[in-house]
Design a protein around this motif. Structure first.
Motif, PDB file in Angstrom:
ATOM      1  N   ASN A 132      33.959  31.890  34.096  1.00 30.39           N
ATOM      2  CA  ASN A 132      34.134  32.695  32.893  1.00 30.39           C
ATOM      3  C   ASN A 132      35.598  32.620  32.443  1.00 30.39           C
ATOM      4  OD1 ASN A 132      34.376  34.824  31.012  1.00 30.39           O
ATOM      5  ND2 ASN A 132      32.688  35.931  31.983  1.00 30.39           N
ATOM      6  N   LYS A 133      35.871  31.729  31.517  1.00 36.26           N
ATOM      7  CA  LYS A 133      37.255  31.507  31.066  1.00 36.26           C
ATOM      8  C   LYS A 133      37.877  32.749  30.428  1.00 36.26           C
ATOM      9  CE  LYS A 133      36.745  26.533  30.476  1.00 36.26           C
ATOM     10  NZ  LYS A 133      35.445  26.387  31.114  1.00 36.26           N
ATOM     11  N   ASN A 134      37.066  33.546  29.746  1.00 35.63           N
ATOM     12  CA  ASN A 134      37.593  34.767  29.124  1.00 35.63           C
ATOM     13  C   ASN A 134      38.064  35.766  30.176  1.00 35.63           C
ATOM     14  OD1 ASN A 134      37.114  33.859  26.509  1.00 35.63           O
ATOM     15  ND2 ASN A 134      35.024  34.654  26.510  1.00 35.63           N
ATOM     16  N   LYS A 135      37.298  35.921  31.244  1.00 37.48           N
ATOM     17  CA  LYS A 135      37.695  36.848  32.304  1.00 37.48           C
ATOM     18  C   LYS A 135      38.896  36.301  33.076  1.00 37.48           C
ATOM     19  CE  LYS A 135      34.723  39.982  31.435  1.00 37.48           C
ATOM     20  NZ  LYS A 135      35.130  41.327  31.001  1.00 37.48           N
ATOM     21  N   TYR A 136      38.975  34.991  33.192  1.00 35.93           N
ATOM     22  CA  TYR A 136      40.147  34.365  33.822  1.00 35.93           C
ATOM     23  C   TYR A 136      41.404  34.757  33.050  1.00 35.93           C
ATOM     24  CZ  TYR A 136      43.338  30.618  35.256  1.00 35.93           C
ATOM     25  OH  TYR A 136      44.425  29.910  35.720  1.00 35.93           O
ATOM     26  N   MET A 137      41.342  34.646  31.729  1.00 34.15           N
ATOM     27  CA  MET A 137      42.496  35.013  30.900  1.00 34.15           C
ATOM     28  C   MET A 137      42.784  36.509  31.013  1.00 34.15           C
ATOM     29  SD  MET A 137      43.646  32.237  29.804  1.00 34.15           S
ATOM     30  CE  MET A 137      44.908  32.904  28.733  1.00 34.15           C
ATOM     31  N   GLN A 138      41.746  37.311  31.093  1.00 34.98           N
ATOM     32  CA  GLN A 138      41.931  38.756  31.240  1.00 34.98           C
ATOM     33  C   GLN A 138      42.638  39.075  32.553  1.00 34.98           C
ATOM     34  OE1 GLN A 138      38.324  40.971  30.578  1.00 34.98           O
ATOM     35  NE2 GLN A 138      39.276  42.910  31.132  1.00 34.98           N
ATOM     36  N   LEU A 191      44.689  37.102  34.174  1.00 36.28           N
ATOM     37  CA  LEU A 191      46.097  36.701  34.018  1.00 36.28           C
ATOM     38  C   LEU A 191      46.876  37.742  33.215  1.00 36.28           C
ATOM     39  CD1 LEU A 191      45.844  32.857  33.391  1.00 36.28           C
ATOM     40  CD2 LEU A 191      46.301  34.065  35.533  1.00 36.28           C
ATOM     41  N   GLU A 192      46.235  38.319  32.205  1.00 38.25           N
ATOM     42  CA  GLU A 192      46.885  39.382  31.430  1.00 38.25           C
ATOM     43  C   GLU A 192      47.108  40.631  32.289  1.00 38.25           C
ATOM     44  OE1 GLU A 192      44.320  39.925  28.063  1.00 38.25           O
ATOM     45  OE2 GLU A 192      44.957  38.033  27.144  1.00 38.25           O
ATOM     46  N   MET A 193      46.156  40.936  33.152  1.00 40.55           N
ATOM     47  CA  MET A 193      46.282  42.095  34.036  1.00 40.55           C
ATOM     48  C   MET A 193      47.475  41.951  34.968  1.00 40.55           C
ATOM     49  SD  MET A 193      42.214  42.624  34.904  1.00 40.55           S
ATOM     50  CE  MET A 193      42.385  43.876  36.160  1.00 40.55           C
ATOM     51  N   ILE A 194      47.641  40.774  35.553  1.00 37.67           N
ATOM     52  CA  ILE A 194      48.769  40.589  36.470  1.00 37.67           C
ATOM     53  C   ILE A 194      50.094  40.607  35.721  1.00 37.67           C
ATOM     54  CG2 ILE A 194      48.812  38.050  36.549  1.00 37.67           C
ATOM     55  CD1 ILE A 194      49.355  40.452  39.515  1.00 37.67           C
ATOM     56  N   GLN A 195      50.083  40.085  34.507  1.00 37.38           N
ATOM     57  CA  GLN A 195      51.300  40.095  33.704  1.00 37.38           C
ATOM     58  C   GLN A 195      51.716  41.514  33.366  1.00 37.38           C
ATOM     59  OE1 GLN A 195      53.103  37.373  33.156  1.00 37.38           O
ATOM     60  NE2 GLN A 195      54.661  38.681  32.273  1.00 37.38           N
ATOM     61  N   LEU A 250      35.250  43.276  38.074  1.00 44.42           N
ATOM     62  CA  LEU A 250      36.502  42.642  37.665  1.00 44.42           C
ATOM     63  C   LEU A 250      37.674  43.239  38.431  1.00 44.42           C
ATOM     64  CD1 LEU A 250      37.971  40.677  35.691  1.00 44.42           C
ATOM     65  CD2 LEU A 250      38.202  42.641  34.157  1.00 44.42           C
ATOM     66  N   ASN A 251      37.705  44.560  38.531  1.00 46.84           N
ATOM     67  CA  ASN A 251      38.798  45.222  39.254  1.00 46.84           C
ATOM     68  C   ASN A 251      38.786  44.862  40.731  1.00 46.84           C
ATOM     69  OD1 ASN A 251      39.776  46.447  36.936  1.00 46.84           O
ATOM     70  ND2 ASN A 251      38.566  48.293  37.241  1.00 46.84           N
ATOM     71  N   THR A 252      37.599  44.750  41.316  1.00 53.49           N
ATOM     72  CA  THR A 252      37.492  44.381  42.727  1.00 53.49           C
ATOM     73  C   THR A 252      37.997  42.964  42.953  1.00 53.49           C
ATOM     74  OG1 THR A 252      35.617  45.871  43.035  1.00 53.49           O
ATOM     75  CG2 THR A 252      35.887  44.096  44.658  1.00 53.49           C
ATOM     76  N   ILE A 253      37.603  42.035  42.105  1.00 54.94           N
ATOM     77  CA  ILE A 253      38.069  40.649  42.220  1.00 54.94           C
ATOM     78  C   ILE A 253      39.582  40.592  42.037  1.00 54.94           C
ATOM     79  CG2 ILE A 253      37.977  38.364  41.146  1.00 54.94           C
ATOM     80  CD1 ILE A 253      35.482  38.951  42.768  1.00 54.94           C
ATOM     81  N   PHE A 254      40.103  41.386  41.111  1.00 54.85           N
ATOM     82  CA  PHE A 254      41.555  41.427  40.880  1.00 54.85           C
ATOM     83  C   PHE A 254      42.293  41.894  42.138  1.00 54.85           C
ATOM     84  CE2 PHE A 254      45.369  43.601  39.136  1.00 54.85           C
ATOM     85  CZ  PHE A 254      46.003  42.477  38.612  1.00 54.85           C
ATOM     86  N   VAL A 255      41.781  42.928  42.779  1.00 53.76           N
ATOM     87  CA  VAL A 255      42.387  43.421  44.025  1.00 53.76           C
ATOM     88  C   VAL A 255      42.331  42.349  45.109  1.00 53.76           C
ATOM     89  CG1 VAL A 255      42.139  45.095  45.905  1.00 53.76           C
ATOM     90  CG2 VAL A 255      42.003  45.864  43.530  1.00 53.76           C
ATOM     91  N   LEU A 256      41.201  41.668  45.228  1.00 54.65           N
ATOM     92  CA  LEU A 256      41.080  40.587  46.209  1.00 54.65           C
ATOM     93  C   LEU A 256      42.100  39.483  45.950  1.00 54.65           C
ATOM     94  CD1 LEU A 256      37.207  40.225  46.490  1.00 54.65           C
ATOM     95  CD2 LEU A 256      38.768  41.030  48.262  1.00 54.65           C
ATOM     96  N   LEU A 257      42.258  39.113  44.705  1.00 51.80           N
ATOM     97  CA  LEU A 257      43.227  38.064  44.362  1.00 51.80           C
ATOM     98  C   LEU A 257      44.640  38.481  44.754  1.00 51.80           C
ATOM     99  CD1 LEU A 257      41.839  36.999  40.880  1.00 51.80           C
ATOM    100  CD2 LEU A 257      41.965  35.549  42.919  1.00 51.80           C
ATOM    101  N   LYS A 258      44.980  39.750  44.504  1.00 55.10           N
ATOM    102  CA  LYS A 258      46.314  40.229  44.879  1.00 55.10           C
ATOM    103  C   LYS A 258      46.482  40.227  46.395  1.00 55.10           C
ATOM    104  CE  LYS A 258      46.711  44.151  42.824  1.00 55.10           C
ATOM    105  NZ  LYS A 258      47.132  45.400  42.193  1.00 55.10           N
ATOM    106  N   LYS A 259      45.463  40.668  47.121  1.00 56.10           N
ATOM    107  CA  LYS A 259      45.541  40.696  48.586  1.00 56.10           C
ATOM    108  C   LYS A 259      45.667  39.288  49.171  1.00 56.10           C
ATOM    109  CE  LYS A 259      44.941  45.131  49.392  1.00 56.10           C
ATOM    110  NZ  LYS A 259      45.925  45.954  50.049  1.00 56.10           N
ATOM    111  N   LEU A 260      45.049  38.325  48.509  1.00 54.95           N
ATOM    112  CA  LEU A 260      45.129  36.934  48.976  1.00 54.95           C
ATOM    113  C   LEU A 260      46.446  36.273  48.578  1.00 54.95           C
ATOM    114  CD1 LEU A 260      41.499  35.759  48.190  1.00 54.95           C
ATOM    115  CD2 LEU A 260      42.523  36.019  50.461  1.00 54.95           C
TER     116      LEU A 260
END
Length: 82
Positions: free
Chosen positions: A66-72, A74-78, A19-29
C-alpha cells in the motif's frame, strides 16, 4: 511476502490501530535509524543490524502492499522528528 500476505498487510494498514501498531514495530526495529558501523564485530552490533534489516524488509513490504500508507508512515516519522 506473497500476494496474499501483502493483501493482508494492506488490510492491517487500512485500520487506524493496525497502522499505529505497524508504526510502533518499525520504530522498535530501528527502521528509521541510520549510522551504524556495519564492519563492527560486536554481538550487539550484529543484533542491531539484524533488527534494522527486518525493519527495512517490513518497510519494503508496506510499499508493495500500500504505497499511500507507506507515505503516511514516512510522514508520521517526520512529524515525530520535528
Amino acid at each position: 511476502m506473497d500476494k496474499d500476505e501483502l493483501r493482508e498487510l494492506s488490510n492491517v494498514l487500512n485500520s487506524e490501530h493496525g497502522l499505529n501498531t505497524i508504526f510502533v514495530l518499525l520504530k522498535k526495529l530501528g527502521a528509521f535509524e541510520r549510522g551504524l558501523n556495519r564492519t563492527s564485530s560486536t554481538k550487539e552490533d550484529y543484533l542491531t543490524i539484524g533488527k534494522r534489516e527486518q525493519g527495512a524488509w517490513l518497510l519494503d513490504c508496506i510499499f508493495k502492499a500500500n504505497k499511500n500508507k507507506y507515505m503516511q508512515i514516512l510522514e508520521m516519522i517526520q512529524k515525530e522528528k520535528e
